[in-house]
Design a protein around this motif. Structure first.
Motif, PDB file in Angstrom:
ATOM      1  N   ALA A  50       0.838  -1.205   0.000  1.00 34.38           N
ATOM      2  CA  ALA A  50       0.000   0.000   0.000  1.00 34.38           C
ATOM      3  C   ALA A  50       0.872   1.253   0.000  1.00 34.38           C
ATOM      4  CB  ALA A  50      -0.939  -0.003   1.208  1.00 34.38           C
ATOM      5  N   GLY A  51       1.936   1.254   0.803  1.00 35.34           N
ATOM      6  CA  GLY A  51       2.828   2.402   0.861  1.00 35.34           C
ATOM      7  C   GLY A  51       3.518   2.668  -0.462  1.00 35.34           C
ATOM      8  N   LEU A  52       3.984   1.622  -1.119  1.00 36.10           N
ATOM      9  CA  LEU A  52       4.639   1.787  -2.422  1.00 36.10           C
ATOM     10  C   LEU A  52       3.674   2.309  -3.485  1.00 36.10           C
ATOM     11  CD1 LEU A  52       6.997  -1.301  -2.794  1.00 36.10           C
ATOM     12  CD2 LEU A  52       7.625   1.120  -2.908  1.00 36.10           C
ATOM     13  N   ARG A  53       2.470   1.799  -3.467  1.00 33.31           N
ATOM     14  CA  ARG A  53       1.459   2.257  -4.428  1.00 33.31           C
ATOM     15  C   ARG A  53       1.211   3.759  -4.238  1.00 33.31           C
ATOM     16  NH1 ARG A  53      -1.324  -1.732  -3.918  1.00 33.31           N
ATOM     17  NH2 ARG A  53      -2.557  -1.146  -2.089  1.00 33.31           N
ATOM     18  N   GLU A  54       1.025   4.170  -2.981  1.00 29.97           N
ATOM     19  CA  GLU A  54       0.780   5.585  -2.683  1.00 29.97           C
ATOM     20  C   GLU A  54       2.005   6.439  -3.029  1.00 29.97           C
ATOM     21  OE1 GLU A  54      -1.669   8.737  -1.425  1.00 29.97           O
ATOM     22  OE2 GLU A  54      -2.111   6.655  -1.933  1.00 29.97           O
ATOM     23  N   GLU A  69      -1.039  18.054   0.765  1.00 30.67           N
ATOM     24  CA  GLU A  69      -1.964  17.200   1.519  1.00 30.67           C
ATOM     25  C   GLU A  69      -1.667  15.727   1.279  1.00 30.67           C
ATOM     26  OE1 GLU A  69      -3.083  19.742  -0.515  1.00 30.67           O
ATOM     27  OE2 GLU A  69      -3.400  21.166   1.136  1.00 30.67           O
ATOM     28  N   ARG A  70      -1.359  15.383   0.043  1.00 33.02           N
ATOM     29  CA  ARG A  70      -1.045  13.992  -0.284  1.00 33.02           C
ATOM     30  C   ARG A  70       0.260  13.555   0.381  1.00 33.02           C
ATOM     31  NH1 ARG A  70      -1.142  12.978  -6.312  1.00 33.02           N
ATOM     32  NH2 ARG A  70      -1.831  10.889  -5.799  1.00 33.02           N
ATOM     33  N   MET A  71       1.233  14.459   0.424  1.00 33.07           N
ATOM     34  CA  MET A  71       2.495  14.154   1.106  1.00 33.07           C
ATOM     35  C   MET A  71       2.258  13.972   2.607  1.00 33.07           C
ATOM     36  SD  MET A  71       5.204  14.006  -0.854  1.00 33.07           S
ATOM     37  CE  MET A  71       5.523  14.290  -2.588  1.00 33.07           C
ATOM     38  N   ALA A  72       1.411  14.816   3.186  1.00 35.33           N
ATOM     39  CA  ALA A  72       1.118  14.713   4.622  1.00 35.33           C
ATOM     40  C   ALA A  72       0.502  13.360   4.952  1.00 35.33           C
ATOM     41  CB  ALA A  72       0.191  15.843   5.060  1.00 35.33           C
ATOM     42  N   ALA A  73      -0.289  12.830   4.053  1.00 35.24           N
ATOM     43  CA  ALA A  73      -0.890  11.510   4.269  1.00 35.24           C
ATOM     44  C   ALA A  73       0.120  10.388   4.036  1.00 35.24           C
ATOM     45  CB  ALA A  73      -2.099  11.325   3.352  1.00 35.24           C
ATOM     46  N   ALA A  95       5.793  17.548   3.835  1.00 30.73           N
ATOM     47  CA  ALA A  95       4.608  17.966   3.072  1.00 30.73           C
ATOM     48  C   ALA A  95       4.731  19.423   2.633  1.00 30.73           C
ATOM     49  CB  ALA A  95       3.353  17.746   3.910  1.00 30.73           C
ATOM     50  N   ASP A  96       5.138  20.295   3.536  1.00 30.10           N
ATOM     51  CA  ASP A  96       5.282  21.718   3.202  1.00 30.10           C
ATOM     52  C   ASP A  96       6.373  21.925   2.151  1.00 30.10           C
ATOM     53  OD1 ASP A  96       3.301  22.261   5.059  1.00 30.10           O
ATOM     54  OD2 ASP A  96       4.701  22.952   6.611  1.00 30.10           O
ATOM     55  N   TYR A  97       7.499  21.243   2.329  1.00 29.66           N
ATOM     56  CA  TYR A  97       8.631  21.355   1.400  1.00 29.66           C
ATOM     57  C   TYR A  97       8.249  20.865  -0.004  1.00 29.66           C
ATOM     58  CZ  TYR A  97      13.156  19.879  -0.650  1.00 29.66           C
ATOM     59  OH  TYR A  97      14.228  19.659  -1.483  1.00 29.66           O
ATOM     60  N   VAL A 157       5.507   6.469   5.038  1.00 27.99           N
ATOM     61  CA  VAL A 157       6.963   6.487   4.952  1.00 27.99           C
ATOM     62  C   VAL A 157       7.554   6.978   6.274  1.00 27.99           C
ATOM     63  CG1 VAL A 157       8.965   7.480   3.771  1.00 27.99           C
ATOM     64  CG2 VAL A 157       6.903   6.910   2.464  1.00 27.99           C
ATOM     65  N   VAL A 158       8.501   6.202   6.826  1.00 27.05           N
ATOM     66  CA  VAL A 158       9.232   6.625   8.027  1.00 27.05           C
ATOM     67  C   VAL A 158      10.701   6.909   7.716  1.00 27.05           C
ATOM     68  CG1 VAL A 158       7.699   5.476   9.673  1.00 27.05           C
ATOM     69  CG2 VAL A 158       9.690   4.242   8.766  1.00 27.05           C
TER      70      VAL A 158
END
Length: 189
Positions: A50-54, A69-73, A95-97, A157-158
């Protein structure tokens, strides 16, 4: 005469800024930070698919109005993120960057070609193409890269460590800096 003096002063300032940029400590501290992140951000195999797909969907086009917003998720609250230009440690900062980066681009495309897995570690091989403007000049850049990723149990992503050619993919296209980079490359051949 005044125009020449102003131009030479501008060139001197750019070269001085470049010297400070290149002279900054980056090698060992950056390597140590990455190795520390490998210990402090262990990752999980629970939601890698799921993480790779996103990840692929979010990075496919960074010019979308909802990129931040997508990066924040996509990114966990606590993260190690290094794209070779900047290191960030919170999902909000990423997300902001990336949202601000996307706003500066005329077009952007990242194509994921292959992913390799080794337990919690995922390596993504990609091509990136973007177009933007800097100092009144159009920049059309194509580059290759690889990203080392780790995800948490929810597929966020961590750990994100990029390995790409920032000199050829970005700096080489900038006025003045690009000439320095191209000259350095020619001298190394």
């Amino acid at each position: 005469m005044l125009r020449t003096l102003i131009l030479l002063s501008a060139v001197a300032l750019v070269l001085l800024a470049l010297w400070f940029w290149w002279a900054r400590p980056s090698g060992e501290p950056a390597m140590a930070a990455y190795h520390d992140a490998l210990e402090t951000h262990p990752g999980s195999t629970a939601a890698i698919d799921a993480g790779l797909r996103e990840f692929g969907e979010v990075f496919a086009d960074l010019t979308r109005s909802d990129t931040a917003e997508r990066m924040a998720a996509l990114y966990a609250e606590e993260v190690y993120f290094n794209d070779t230009l900047l290191t960030l440690t919170t999902g909000r900062a990423v997300a902001d960057y990336m949202g601000a980066t996307g706003e500066k681009l005329d077009s952007s495309e990242v194509i994921v070609h292959r992913t390799l897995r080794d337990g919690v570690d995922v390596y993504v091989r990609w091509d990136m193409h973007f177009a933007t403007s800097a100092f009144g000049m159009k920049i059309d850049s194509k580059t290759i890269g690889m990203t080392h990723l780790r995800f948490d149990d929810d597929g966020r992503v961590v750990l994100h460590q990029d390995f790409w050619d920032a000199a050829g993919g970005l700096y080489e296209h900038l006025p003045l800096i690009g000439a320095v980079v191209r000259t350095a490359k020619k001298m190394m051949k």
